[in-house]
Design an enzyme around this catalytic site. Structure first.
Site, PDB file in Angstrom:
ATOM      1  N   ARG A   1       6.080  15.916  -9.189  1.00  0.00           N
ATOM      2  CA  ARG A   1       5.373  16.807  -8.262  1.00  0.00           C
ATOM      3  C   ARG A   1       6.199  18.034  -7.924  1.00  0.00           C
ATOM      4  NH1 ARG A   1       2.359  12.513  -4.277  1.00  0.00           N
ATOM      5  NH2 ARG A   1       0.773  11.933  -5.797  1.00  0.00           N
TER       6      ARG A   1
ATOM      7  N   GLU B   1       1.718  11.473 -16.615  1.00  0.00           N
ATOM      8  CA  GLU B   1       0.358  10.930 -16.562  1.00  0.00           C
ATOM      9  C   GLU B   1       0.165   9.810 -17.579  1.00  0.00           C
ATOM     10  OE1 GLU B   1      -2.204  11.440 -14.614  1.00  0.00           O
ATOM     11  OE2 GLU B   1      -1.364  13.036 -13.392  1.00  0.00           O
TER      12      GLU B   1
ATOM     13  N   GLN C   1      -2.053   2.590 -16.238  1.00  0.00           N
ATOM     14  CA  GLN C   1      -1.937   1.142 -16.039  1.00  0.00           C
ATOM     15  C   GLN C   1      -0.512   0.708 -15.685  1.00  0.00           C
ATOM     16  OE1 GLN C   1      -5.267   0.944 -15.884  1.00  0.00           O
ATOM     17  NE2 GLN C   1      -5.132  -1.097 -16.715  1.00  0.00           N
TER      18      GLN C   1
ATOM     19  N   GLY D   1       5.475  -1.040 -22.366  1.00  0.00           N
ATOM     20  CA  GLY D   1       4.193  -1.630 -22.735  1.00  0.00           C
ATOM     21  C   GLY D   1       3.171  -0.616 -23.224  1.00  0.00           C
ATOM     22  N   TYR D   2       2.044  -1.125 -23.677  1.00  0.00           N
ATOM     23  CA  TYR D   2       0.979  -0.278 -24.254  1.00  0.00           C
ATOM     24  C   TYR D   2       1.579   0.798 -25.151  1.00  0.00           C
ATOM     25  CZ  TYR D   2      -2.543  -2.408 -21.221  1.00  0.00           C
ATOM     26  OH  TYR D   2      -3.399  -3.284 -20.605  1.00  0.00           O
TER      27      TYR D   2
ATOM     28  N   CYS E   1      -5.142   2.640   1.101  1.00  0.00           N
ATOM     29  CA  CYS E   1      -6.321   1.898   0.652  1.00  0.00           C
ATOM     30  C   CYS E   1      -5.917   0.976  -0.499  1.00  0.00           C
ATOM     31  CB  CYS E   1      -7.410   2.880   0.217  1.00  0.00           C
ATOM     32  SG  CYS E   1      -9.046   2.138   0.048  1.00  0.00           S
TER      33      CYS E   1
ATOM     34  N   CYS F   1      -6.310   0.374   7.174  1.00  0.00           N
ATOM     35  CA  CYS F   1      -7.438   1.214   7.595  1.00  0.00           C
ATOM     36  C   CYS F   1      -7.158   1.990   8.882  1.00  0.00           C
ATOM     37  CB  CYS F   1      -8.688   0.354   7.734  1.00  0.00           C
ATOM     38  SG  CYS F   1      -9.155  -0.502   6.201  1.00  0.00           S
TER      39      CYS F   1
ATOM     40  N   CYS G   1     -15.706   5.536   6.255  1.00  0.00           N
ATOM     41  CA  CYS G   1     -15.657   4.450   5.274  1.00  0.00           C
ATOM     42  C   CYS G   1     -16.722   3.386   5.566  1.00  0.00           C
ATOM     43  CB  CYS G   1     -14.264   3.816   5.255  1.00  0.00           C
ATOM     44  SG  CYS G   1     -14.101   2.515   4.017  1.00  0.00           S
TER      45      CYS G   1
END
Length: 359
Positions: free
Chosen positions: A31, A43, A48, A87-88, A196, A203, A212
DNA sequence: AAAACGTGGCT
DNA sequence: TAGCCAAGTTT
């Protein structure tokens, strides 16, 4: 008309999220830059995969591959070594191919047009939106796991998100703050990651609590709904650590596509019904490498869970007897000394084998 | 459209 | 502990 289509509501949601983000947003390495390559790498690594896992990989990657042309010219072996454990692995292969595409088609400069970005391998709609909004402040919406959960709760979605992807994209597009897309997208992901959350959402601290619907009906822990999952299949595998008289071990490089594509491994395969482990290992090695071996002492047994099945690796020391090893079901074979094993990218399930061998 | 595709952390 | 879930894309 749904409440989230009301422009007054939309503006209130956008303003409250932006103020919350400016005060409570996370400070993350990617950022502090608008370099599209840096943001692209982050990104893809974050697909995942959780932030804390990604951070060390992100720094090592940019240190090794500081720009797109460098990445394009790197060997896949080095790229996979840098990716080892994340991974992946298709993500790493796709990043490599996409860098070559950017180098050849766009002079090494990351494109700013959504249609062009979406042609790059490994970049889908959410990753494209993430890059274009973060790097260029373009108004392109996203729908990752965080956003799905936040929006599902906001509208009290009555079905599992998988069944309502089109609707969720419409909501995401509708609510996107077109004047502040970078802050909005990043803020929405932070909201999902820190407030969340999947279990026990905070909350009371949420800037969207007054809108919400899930909270209003006290359904915040029931939503998003999920479908029952079927049990994972289990496979018993026989694995050979094959030694020759020079104290070297035979390893193979897996096919480019598919599970753990391009990584190295100790050869072996699935134990058939009514087959002993030793018979399995002997058969698999003959089928895959065309050589005769003798199965010796048990080395280690490893249980490992992948996304869609689990395996038990029954690993045995073996002695090479005769025949010229051939890569019949792999890309490449190598005889290596134990201390060389760390130079090759291996799947996580194999790291314990290497530890036991090297000591 | 649904399944394939890794790994680590949390409950 | 076994299952769930995470900044998803590809086929």
């Amino acid at each position: 008309m749904e409440f989230w289509e009301n422009s007054t509501v939309i503006h209130s949601l956008q303003r409250s999220l932006r103020e919350w983000y400016q005060a409570q947003g996370r400070d993350l390495p990617w950022r502090s830059t608008t370099n599209p390559y840096h943001i692209w790498v982050s990104e893809v690594m974050l697909q995942q995969t959780q932030v804390s896992t990604v951070i060390p990989y992100y720094y090592r990657w940019l240190n090794q591959f500081p720009d797109i042309p460098t990445l394009a010219e790197s060997s896949l072996d080095l790229i996979l070594k840098l990716w080892e454990g994340l991974g992946y692995y298709a993500r790493a292969r796709n990043l490599h191919r996409a860098a070559q595409q950017v180098a050849s088609e766009y002079q090494g400069i990351f494109p700013q047009e959504l249609e062009k970005v979406l042609t790059l391998p490994g970049i889908g709609r959410t990753t494209a939106g993430g890059i274009l909004s973060a790097a260029f402040n373009q108004p392109v919406s996203i729908l990752d796991g965080n956003v799905k959960r936040v929006l599902a709760r906001l509208v009290s979605l009555e079905q599992p998100p998988q069944k309502a992807i089109k609707q969720l994209w419409v909501i995401s597009d509708t609510l996107l703050d077109k004047k502040h897309p970078r802050e909005y997208n990043q803020g929405l992901m932070d909201l999902g990651a820190t407030i969340c959350t999947p279990s026990q959402p905070a909350c009371l601290l949420c800037p969207w609590s007054e809108f919400c619907q899930a909270l209003q009906y006290n359904l915040q822990t029931k939503i998003p709904m999920r479908e029952p999952s079927s049990p994972l299949p289990h496979k018993e595998i026989g694995v050979a650590v094959i030694w020759n008289d020079q104290g070297e071990i035979l390893i193979d490089r897996r096919p480019e596509e598919g599970l753990l594509g391009g990584l190295w491994e100790f050869p072996g395969g699935k134990i058939e019904a009514n087959e002993t482990i030793a018979a399995c290992i002997q058969r698999e090695i003959e089928e895959e490498l065309g050589i005769k071996i003798e199965v010796g002492e048990h080395l280690i047994t490893i249980n490992h869970a992948y996304t869609h099945f689990r395996v038990t690796l029954n690993v045995y020391h073996c002695q090479y007897l005769q025949g010229e090893p051939q890569p019949l079901e792999s890309q490449e074979l190598r005889w290596v000394k134990p201390e060389q094993l760390s130079e090759f990218p291996f799947p996580k399930a194999n790291t314990k084998i290497i530890e036991v061998i090297v000591g």
